[in-house]
Design a protein around this motif. Structure first.
Motif, mmCIF file in Angstrom:
data_model
loop_
_atom_site.group_PDB
_atom_site.id
_atom_site.type_symbol
_atom_site.label_atom_id
_atom_site.label_comp_id
_atom_site.label_asym_id
_atom_site.label_seq_id
_atom_site.Cartn_x
_atom_site.Cartn_y
_atom_site.Cartn_z
ATOM 1 N N GLY A 152 0.829 -1.204 0.000
ATOM 2 C CA GLY A 152 0.000 0.000 0.000
ATOM 3 C C GLY A 152 0.859 1.248 0.000
ATOM 4 N N ARG A 153 0.456 2.235 0.794
ATOM 5 C CA ARG A 153 1.242 3.474 0.902
ATOM 6 C C ARG A 153 2.576 3.252 1.592
ATOM 7 N NH1 ARG A 153 -1.609 7.766 3.901
ATOM 8 N NH2 ARG A 153 0.251 8.901 3.339
ATOM 9 N N LEU A 154 2.628 2.261 2.491
ATOM 10 C CA LEU A 154 3.884 1.915 3.159
ATOM 11 C C LEU A 154 4.751 1.158 2.163
ATOM 12 C CD1 LEU A 154 5.704 1.639 5.652
ATOM 13 C CD2 LEU A 154 4.401 -0.417 6.239
ATOM 14 N N LYS A 155 5.859 1.770 1.778
ATOM 15 C CA LYS A 155 6.710 1.194 0.741
ATOM 16 C C LYS A 155 7.868 0.388 1.299
ATOM 17 C CE LYS A 155 4.258 2.781 -2.530
ATOM 18 N NZ LYS A 155 3.421 1.849 -3.260
ATOM 19 N N ALA A 156 8.428 0.818 2.435
ATOM 20 C CA ALA A 156 9.606 0.136 2.964
ATOM 21 C C ALA A 156 9.823 0.506 4.423
ATOM 22 C CB ALA A 156 10.841 0.512 2.150
ATOM 23 N N TYR A 157 10.623 -0.308 5.072
ATOM 24 C CA TYR A 157 11.141 -0.012 6.411
ATOM 25 C C TYR A 157 12.615 0.307 6.258
ATOM 26 C CZ TYR A 157 6.912 -2.037 8.405
ATOM 27 O OH TYR A 157 5.615 -2.288 8.751
ATOM 28 N N ALA A 158 13.146 1.077 7.195
ATOM 29 C CA ALA A 158 14.566 1.423 7.117
ATOM 30 C C ALA A 158 15.208 1.334 8.491
ATOM 31 C CB ALA A 158 14.739 2.836 6.568
ATOM 32 N N THR A 159 16.506 1.069 8.460
ATOM 33 C CA THR A 159 17.358 1.077 9.643
ATOM 34 C C THR A 159 18.501 2.031 9.344
ATOM 35 O OG1 THR A 159 16.808 -1.195 10.213
ATOM 36 C CG2 THR A 159 18.883 -0.338 11.076
ATOM 37 N N ILE A 160 18.809 2.916 10.292
ATOM 38 C CA ILE A 160 19.923 3.839 10.099
ATOM 39 C C ILE A 160 20.902 3.704 11.264
ATOM 40 C CG2 ILE A 160 18.697 5.491 8.658
ATOM 41 C CD1 ILE A 160 18.271 7.238 11.081
ATOM 42 N N VAL A 161 22.164 3.953 10.957
ATOM 43 C CA VAL A 161 23.224 3.919 11.962
ATOM 44 C C VAL A 161 23.887 5.291 11.990
ATOM 45 C CG1 VAL A 161 25.392 2.835 12.663
ATOM 46 C CG2 VAL A 161 23.597 1.446 11.579
ATOM 47 N N PHE A 162 24.115 5.799 13.187
ATOM 48 C CA PHE A 162 24.800 7.080 13.377
ATOM 49 C C PHE A 162 26.192 6.834 13.921
ATOM 50 C CE2 PHE A 162 20.292 8.047 13.763
ATOM 51 C CZ PHE A 162 20.174 9.161 12.956
ATOM 52 N N ASP A 163 27.177 7.448 13.292
ATOM 53 C CA ASP A 163 28.573 7.403 13.753
ATOM 54 C C ASP A 163 29.077 5.988 14.043
ATOM 55 O OD1 ASP A 163 28.763 10.171 13.560
ATOM 56 O OD2 ASP A 163 28.182 10.487 15.651
ATOM 57 N N ASN A 164 28.527 5.021 13.348
ATOM 58 C CA ASN A 164 28.906 3.605 13.529
ATOM 59 C C ASN A 164 28.731 3.108 14.960
ATOM 60 O OD1 ASN A 164 29.663 2.975 10.839
ATOM 61 N ND2 ASN A 164 31.545 4.122 11.159
ATOM 62 N N ILE A 165 27.896 3.795 15.763
ATOM 63 C CA ILE A 165 27.740 3.361 17.157
ATOM 64 C C ILE A 165 26.300 3.357 17.663
ATOM 65 C CG2 ILE A 165 30.069 4.016 17.912
ATOM 66 C CD1 ILE A 165 28.822 6.568 19.093
ATOM 67 N N PHE A 166 25.357 3.940 16.909
ATOM 68 C CA PHE A 166 23.980 4.035 17.396
ATOM 69 C C PHE A 166 23.026 3.684 16.265
ATOM 70 C CE2 PHE A 166 20.084 6.233 18.632
ATOM 71 C CZ PHE A 166 19.968 5.839 19.960
ATOM 72 N N ILE A 167 22.133 2.714 16.506
ATOM 73 C CA ILE A 167 21.221 2.235 15.459
ATOM 74 C C ILE A 167 19.781 2.598 15.800
ATOM 75 C CG2 ILE A 167 20.922 -0.055 16.498
ATOM 76 C CD1 ILE A 167 21.004 -1.184 13.598
ATOM 77 N N VAL A 168 19.021 2.959 14.771
ATOM 78 C CA VAL A 168 17.595 3.221 14.905
ATOM 79 C C VAL A 168 16.889 2.370 13.861
ATOM 80 C CG1 VAL A 168 15.750 4.944 14.780
ATOM 81 C CG2 VAL A 168 17.992 5.585 15.699
ATOM 82 N N ARG A 169 15.960 1.543 14.324
ATOM 83 C CA ARG A 169 15.209 0.643 13.442
ATOM 84 C C ARG A 169 13.767 1.120 13.295
ATOM 85 N NH1 ARG A 169 18.239 -4.350 13.401
ATOM 86 N NH2 ARG A 169 19.664 -4.390 15.167
ATOM 87 N N ASP A 170 13.105 0.581 12.310
ATOM 88 C CA ASP A 170 11.665 0.766 12.103
ATOM 89 C C ASP A 170 11.236 2.143 11.623
ATOM 90 O OD1 ASP A 170 11.199 -1.884 12.723
ATOM 91 O OD2 ASP A 170 10.813 -1.473 14.841
ATOM 92 N N LEU A 171 12.118 2.863 10.912
ATOM 93 C CA LEU A 171 11.653 4.041 10.199
ATOM 94 C C LEU A 171 10.818 3.515 9.031
ATOM 95 C CD1 LEU A 171 14.760 4.752 11.237
ATOM 96 C CD2 LEU A 171 14.155 6.885 10.164
ATOM 97 N N LYS A 172 9.862 4.296 8.574
ATOM 98 C CA LYS A 172 9.005 3.849 7.478
ATOM 99 C C LYS A 172 9.107 4.821 6.302
ATOM 100 C CE LYS A 172 5.742 2.113 10.832
ATOM 101 N NZ LYS A 172 6.215 2.850 12.001
#
Length: 97
Positions: free
Chosen positions: A15-35
């Motif tokens: 549907g409108r939700l196309k993908a999920y994303a995971t990002i890493v900051f400074d190779n030390i902090f991860i954030v999951r479940d961005l849409k």
């Protein structure tokens, strides 16, 4: 703080939700479940959120200024588009990858 890695995973619903994303900051902090969501004026990124008892949603992680929000959105959408919008990594699983 710099974004050092972005991974994008195809959403299963199509549907409108196309993908999920995971990002890493400074190779030390991860954030999951961005849409990655398809809006009326293009794609946008929604931050990870939780449903509250009253049924509304509240972001559980988010940037504190518009510059960082733009950096995150630009990096995630660029990776989504680079991945071919349909030839992404295998579909996202509920356990986070």
């Amino acid at each position: 703080m710099k974004i050092t890695e972005v991974k994008v995973y195809a959403a299963k619903d199509g549907g409108r939700l196309k993908a999920y994303a995971t990002i890493v900051f400074d190779n030390i902090f991860i954030v999951r479940d961005l849409k990655v969501i398809e809006g009326q004026s293009g794609h946008f990124v929604s931050m990870p959120s939780r449903r509250r008892k009253d049924g509304t949603f509240r972001d559980i992680v988010h940037p504190l200024n518009s510059e960082m929000r733009k950096n995150i959105e630009d990096a995630v959408i660029a990776e989504y588009l680079r991945s071919g919008e349909g030839t992404l990594s295998p579909a996202y699983s509920e356990d986070g990858e």
